[in-house]
Design a protein around this motif. Structure first.
Motif, mmCIF file in Angstrom:
data_model
loop_
_atom_site.group_PDB
_atom_site.id
_atom_site.type_symbol
_atom_site.label_atom_id
_atom_site.label_comp_id
_atom_site.label_asym_id
_atom_site.label_seq_id
_atom_site.Cartn_x
_atom_site.Cartn_y
_atom_site.Cartn_z
ATOM 1 N N GLN A 219 0.835 -1.406 0.231
ATOM 2 C CA GLN A 219 0.236 -0.049 0.189
ATOM 3 C C GLN A 219 0.663 1.824 0.215
ATOM 4 N N GLU A 220 2.209 0.961 0.931
ATOM 5 C CA GLU A 220 2.575 2.098 0.842
ATOM 6 C C GLU A 220 3.612 2.969 -0.401
ATOM 7 N N LEU A 221 4.010 1.480 -1.139
ATOM 8 C CA LEU A 221 4.655 1.956 -2.095
ATOM 9 C C LEU A 221 3.749 2.127 -3.681
ATOM 10 N N ALA A 222 2.119 1.480 -3.267
ATOM 11 C CA ALA A 222 1.030 1.927 -4.137
ATOM 12 C C ALA A 222 1.283 3.589 -3.546
ATOM 13 N N ALA A 223 0.801 3.602 -3.062
ATOM 14 C CA ALA A 223 0.573 5.484 -2.643
ATOM 15 C C ALA A 223 1.368 6.475 -3.521
ATOM 16 N N LEU A 224 3.329 5.946 -3.366
ATOM 17 C CA LEU A 224 3.484 7.046 -4.497
ATOM 18 C C LEU A 224 3.373 7.129 -5.904
ATOM 19 N N MET A 225 2.864 5.877 -6.131
ATOM 20 C CA MET A 225 2.486 6.401 -7.393
ATOM 21 C C MET A 225 1.341 6.582 -8.334
ATOM 22 N N PRO A 226 1.207 7.321 -9.424
ATOM 23 C CA PRO A 226 -0.201 7.946 -10.080
ATOM 24 C C PRO A 226 -1.503 7.091 -10.321
ATOM 25 N N ASN A 227 -1.152 5.745 -10.750
ATOM 26 C CA ASN A 227 -1.790 4.572 -11.490
ATOM 27 C C ASN A 227 -2.029 3.053 -10.874
ATOM 28 N N ALA A 228 -1.523 3.011 -9.419
ATOM 29 C CA ALA A 228 -1.177 1.622 -8.839
ATOM 30 C C ALA A 228 -2.261 0.882 -7.773
ATOM 31 N N GLU A 229 -2.459 -0.044 -7.347
ATOM 32 C CA GLU A 229 -3.404 -0.805 -6.970
ATOM 33 C C GLU A 229 -3.110 -2.002 -5.824
ATOM 34 N N ALA A 230 -2.646 -1.829 -4.541
ATOM 35 C CA ALA A 230 -2.093 -2.677 -3.999
ATOM 36 C C ALA A 230 -2.681 -4.245 -3.700
#
Length: 261
Positions: A219-230
């Motif tokens: 979730q923390e990594l996905a939050a850095l990206m504009p079009n990501a889901e965890a």
């Protein structure tokens, strides 16, 4: 086509002979698979069922044996294993096969390589699936020097470090070049800047087992990206998450959404 025991071919890049398989529907959407540390294309993608899963779904399934692993050449030089160097191997494989754009999926070290490939060649990466690596992509995944030491120890009996023993036993089971793997540990741990993660705007799925003590939060990594889901892969650790049916179903659903874009 045999989705159980694929035939490997090879190509040359950066002075190295690199092994790969190219299976599934030749006219299907290509998926490039990049395996993790101390693994191989077979161990990471064939034995856990990914080749069959993706092949049955109509995809063209391509997987590389990373340098230092499997049937590929194994240089004894830590600098040969920097993640952007190995990312260059993956893109060179797409060039070799004449593929302009692919869905790219990597597990653990392969996820890191996938990100470096996408940063250098965003137009070649239609989507990303990052398995087994969350915020550890940017923040690190702990001290791996004891694992390198374990790989270089005279015998498994002399290794007391728990994770070191696990990787040493795995390397022996797969008959790996332990010197090359130790060099890979020393060369492949470059982190990705948080700001660089934000530059990757292709659709991304980040899957990590809920018992994984290496990867860090998806979730923390996905939050850095504009079009990501965890995706939390329930009850799985770092070694077992890769073949989990929840992960497979999520990837197929993700690819179906990507295809509609």
């Amino acid at each position: 086509m045999n989705l159980n025991t694929p035939a490997f071919s090879s190509f040359t890049h950066d002075g190295l002979r690199l092994a790969f398989f190219d299976e599934g529907d030749p006219s299907g959407v290509p998926v490039l698979l990049i395996h993790g540390f101390a693994s191989t294309a077979n161990v990471n993608w064939v034995h856990p069922g990914w080749l069959k899963t993706l092949g049955d779904a109509g995809y063209r399934v391509i997987a590389i044996d990373n340098r230092g692993h499997g049937a590929s050449d194994k240089p004894h030089d830590a600098q040969a294993y920097r993640p952007w160097v190995m990312a260059g191997d993956a893109i060179a494989l797409l060039d070799h096969l004449g593929i302009p754009e692919a869905n790219v999926m990597g597990y653990s070290m392969g996820a890191r390589i996938s990100v470096f490939a996408a940063l250098a060649n965003p137009h070649r990466v239609r989507s990303l699936v990052l398995g087994g690596l969350g915020i550890g992509m940017t923040d690190g995944v702990g001290d791996w020097d004891p694992i390198a030491d374990a790989l270089l120890a005279p015998s498994l009996d002399e290794v007391t470090h728990a994770r070191g023993r696990m990787f040493r036993a795995f390397a022996e089971q797969t008959k790996s070049d332990r010197i090359a793997l130790a060099d890979c540990i020393h060369g492949s741990r470059d982190l990705v800047a948080r700001s660089d993660m934000g530059k990757l705007d292709m659709p991304t799925l980040i899957g990590v087992g809920t018992k994984d003590d290496i990867a860090g939060s998806p979730q923390e990594l996905a939050a850095l990206m504009p079009n990501a889901e965890a995706l939390d892969i329930p009850g799985r650790d770092h070694m077992l998450a890769v073949g989990d049916k929840v992960f497979k179903q999520a990837v197929l659903a993700f690819y179906a959404r990507v295809a509609k874009r």
